[in-house]
Structures are given as structure tokens and as C-alpha cells.
Design an enzyme around this catalytic site. Structure first.
Site, PDB file in Angstrom:
ATOM      1  N   VAL A  17      -1.308   0.415  11.081  1.00 31.71           N
ATOM      2  CA  VAL A  17      -0.035  -0.286  11.286  1.00 31.71           C
ATOM      3  C   VAL A  17       0.674   0.245  12.526  1.00 31.71           C
ATOM      4  CG1 VAL A  17       2.178  -0.916  10.247  1.00 31.71           C
ATOM      5  CG2 VAL A  17       0.148  -0.711   8.803  1.00 31.71           C
ATOM      6  N   GLY A  18       0.637   1.554  12.732  1.00 33.72           N
ATOM      7  CA  GLY A  18       1.266   2.130  13.912  1.00 33.72           C
ATOM      8  C   GLY A  18       0.692   1.569  15.203  1.00 33.72           C
ATOM      9  N   TYR A 142      -0.789   8.785  -5.830  1.00 30.05           N
ATOM     10  CA  TYR A 142      -0.282   8.114  -4.634  1.00 30.05           C
ATOM     11  C   TYR A 142       0.890   7.200  -4.991  1.00 30.05           C
ATOM     12  CZ  TYR A 142      -0.381   5.054  -0.503  1.00 30.05           C
ATOM     13  OH  TYR A 142      -0.050   4.342   0.621  1.00 30.05           O
ATOM     14  N   PRO A 169       4.280  -3.603   1.760  1.00 35.47           N
ATOM     15  CA  PRO A 169       3.293  -4.580   2.213  1.00 35.47           C
ATOM     16  C   PRO A 169       2.211  -4.799   1.159  1.00 35.47           C
ATOM     17  CG  PRO A 169       3.128  -2.541   3.492  1.00 35.47           C
ATOM     18  CD  PRO A 169       4.058  -2.289   2.349  1.00 35.47           C
ATOM     19  N   VAL A 172      -3.213  -4.320   3.808  1.00 33.75           N
ATOM     20  CA  VAL A 172      -3.207  -4.513   5.260  1.00 33.75           C
ATOM     21  C   VAL A 172      -4.619  -4.327   5.807  1.00 33.75           C
ATOM     22  CG1 VAL A 172      -2.015  -3.905   7.397  1.00 33.75           C
ATOM     23  CG2 VAL A 172      -0.982  -3.322   5.186  1.00 33.75           C
ATOM     24  N   ASP A 277     -13.727  -2.103 -10.656  1.00 33.31           N
ATOM     25  CA  ASP A 277     -13.002  -3.138  -9.910  1.00 33.31           C
ATOM     26  C   ASP A 277     -11.573  -2.728  -9.552  1.00 33.31           C
ATOM     27  OD1 ASP A 277     -14.809  -5.201  -9.563  1.00 33.31           O
ATOM     28  OD2 ASP A 277     -14.366  -6.133 -11.494  1.00 33.31           O
TER      29      ASP A 277
END
Length: 321
Positions: A17-18, A142, A169, A172, A277
Site C-alpha cells: 500500500v505504501g 493479529y 480495507p 488488498v 479454507d
């Protein structure tokens, strides 16, 4: 941000993203915005360490921060290291936001993830549901660490009047992703493995899992545009989901087929159903985004996959593998 000169520090600036934000900023340069952008990666300082974090902020003295830095990994990496994911991300986030507060940073936009939402929930998920129950057991470390950014943002706002906010988001993907087979997410892992299959002339390509789970995927350059909009125009401390529409949700098998098509792979896809999954779905509502930014257009999924595959094929030698 209009009128005032701004110094914008991007943590995790060398990541997916950066680098997408950096690409957009370089395209914007002719527009004459009064902004100085600094993209920092792990080589510039270990944000798990309070002293190194303080030194980084003292060096650059940002007025605004986009906080992307995190310890991240794919499903199987998370399942094996939940404690590490929790402790390291908690340290990073606490150090960064404390440094922002002590230096009176005007605005912080932190990056969360749709995996923070409760495992047992109704769909679509929205911004009001973040803390409604435990996250999925596969990546609870996380997920809880990311949730705590929202707690910190509210605390800094209530006690100190800070404008620290967060975006959530959906999944990504795009150029400059992490294509490591050990720790990458599903799209870069499939792209890397498909590239290997093409090079090896493999007759079959194995997708881990059933291929049935549903996901919303956002192209990194689309997300970068939305990050800039949040930084410049969104002033609430309440989180905002940055996601494609619900109708754009795709199965993992559809992702694999799109990557197969982008490569022109002539072999057969097979599914290893002995592999986990993860969550079946985590459909997110972007109604809040659509109400505030009505005319935003997302890149079509197949086009974004083609662009991503093209980038990897041309840059495999320098990609993170």
C-alpha cells in the site's frame, strides 16, 4: 490540509500500500500540493522498539502520519504464530501513536483489516460491528492487535482531542506485494506459484483449499486513492471501511481462474481440499464510503489481476519472493 504545509510520514512505506501511495504522489507532483512525503520501511527503524520509533519521529517531525507498518502474513503463517502477531503489532501501534501524540501530529490514518471483525456475525459487516465478538481463531493475535488501534484512537481523541482515525480495507493486492511462498496472501501466492508453473511447464496447478470461500479484493492503487481522500477529507475518528461493493465479491476459484487467464496457462486447476479454507466469507459493506465519496470508481477485478500479473512477470527478479 489545504493551505498549510504538511510533512506526511508513511510507516510501512516500502510495502504494497505504501508503494501504491508513492506511485500516486509521484503522479500528483505537477498539481503543486504543499506536501512533503516521507516513506519509511523497516530499514529506517524498528517500530517495535520505542526508542527507535521516537528517533524516527524526531528526525522527520511529521505533521501527518499514514500508519501502515505491521507484522503480516498469510493464513497458515498466522495460525502458527498468533502470539507473535499480537505482541509485535501491539508494540508497533502503541509506539507509533504515542510518538504521534507527543509530537502533536495533526492527523493519523492507521490501517486495519476486515479480519478484525467477529467470526460469528451477520453480513454484510459494517463499521459498528468491530468489537461485537471474538475474531476468527485462525488469526486472533493479529486481529485483536489491530482492533486495539481503534481503542487507542478513541482514547487519544477523548483525553487529548487528537484526530487519530483508521481505515478498514478489504483484501488488498497489486504490484510490489509480498510474493513469498511462506508468508504471502492468497493472490500474490497464486501469482507466484502460477509463474513457477509456467516456467516449469506443469500440466496441473494446485489451489490450496476448496476454492469456495468468498472474498472482496481491492486493487492497491484504488486503495491508495482512497487513503489520500481519507487523509485530506475524512475527519472522524470512527473507522471507515474501504472496500469494493458487495456485488464484487469473488470465490477463490474465480481468483485462480483469472490468474490462469492472465498468464495464458493451458494446464488444469485442481483443489487440495485437505488444506484449510479459513473463514468462508467476510462480506463488508462500503455504504459509509459510498455516502461520503459517491463518484469513486474501482478498477475492474480482471483488469487489476492482469496489471498485477504483468508487473510480477516484468519484475520477478526484484519482487519480494
Amino acid at each position: 490540509m489545504s493551505g498549510e504545509s504538511s510533512i506526511i510520514l508513511v510507516t510501512g512505506g516500502s510495502g504494497l500500500v505504501g508503494q501504491a501511495i508513492k506511485t500516486l504522489i509521484e503522479q500528483e507532483k505537477q498539481e503543486g500540493k504543499n506536501e512533503t512525503w516521507i516513506f519509511c520501511g523497516s530499514k529506517d527503524g524498528d517500530l517495535r522498539d520505542k526508542q527507535q520509533t521516537e528517533a524516527l519521529f524526531e528526525k522527520h517531525r511529521p505533521t501527518h502520519v499514514i500508519h501502515l507498518a505491521a507484522m503480516v502474513g498469510g493464513l497458515f503463517h498466522n495460525m502458527a504464530h498468533n502470539l507473535d502477531f499480537f505482541r509485535e503489532n501491539m508494540a508497533i501501534n502503541d509506539n507509533v501513536l504515542a510518538a504521534c501524540h507527543s509530537r502533536s501530529v495533526r492527523k493519523v490514518v492507521s490501517c486495519l483489516s476486515t479480519c478484525i471483525f467477529p467470526d460469528n456475525t451477520t453480513y454484510p459487516i459494517d463499521e459498528t460491528m468491530v468489537h461485537n465478538g471474538p475474531p476468527h481463531s485462525s488469526n486472533y493475535g493479529y486481529s485483536y492487535a489491530k482492533r486495539m488501534i481503534d481503542v487507542l484512537n478513541r482514547g487519544y481523541h477523548e483525553q487529548h482531542g487528537r484526530t487519530f482515525t483508521s481505515v478498514i480495507p478489504c483484501n488488498v493486492f497489486g504490484p510490489r506485494d509480498n510474493y513469498s511462498l511462506q508468508s504471502s496472501h492468497v493472490i500474490p501466492a497464486l501469482v507466484r506459484r502460477m509463474d513457477d508453473a509456467m516456467r516449469n511447464g506443469d500440466a496441473t496447478f494446485t489451489v490450496l483449499g476448496s476454492g469456495k470461500p468468498l472474498r472482496q479484493f481491492i486493487y492497491s492503487l484504488d486503495l491508495a486513492k482512497l487513503f489520500l481522500w481519507v487523509l485530506r477529507s475524512y475527519d472522524s475518528v470512527e473507522p471507515i471501511i474501504l472496500s469494493v461493493d458487495e456485488s464484487d465479491e469473488v470465490t477463490i476459484s474465480a481468483v485462480a481462474e483469472a490468474i490462469k487467464e492472465a498468464y495464458g496457462y493451458q494446464g488444469t486447476l485442481v483443489y487440495d481440499t485437505s488444506k484449510a479454507d479459513g473463514q468462508y466469507k467476510k462480506t463488508a459493506s462500503n455504504r459509509k464510503l459510498r455516502s461520503l465519496y459517491k463518484d469513486f470508481t474501482f478498477t475492474p477485478f480482471e483488469e487489476a489481476i492482469r496489471d498485477t500479473v504483468k508487473w510480477f512477470r516484468e519484475n520477478r527478479e526484484i519482487a519480494r519472493t
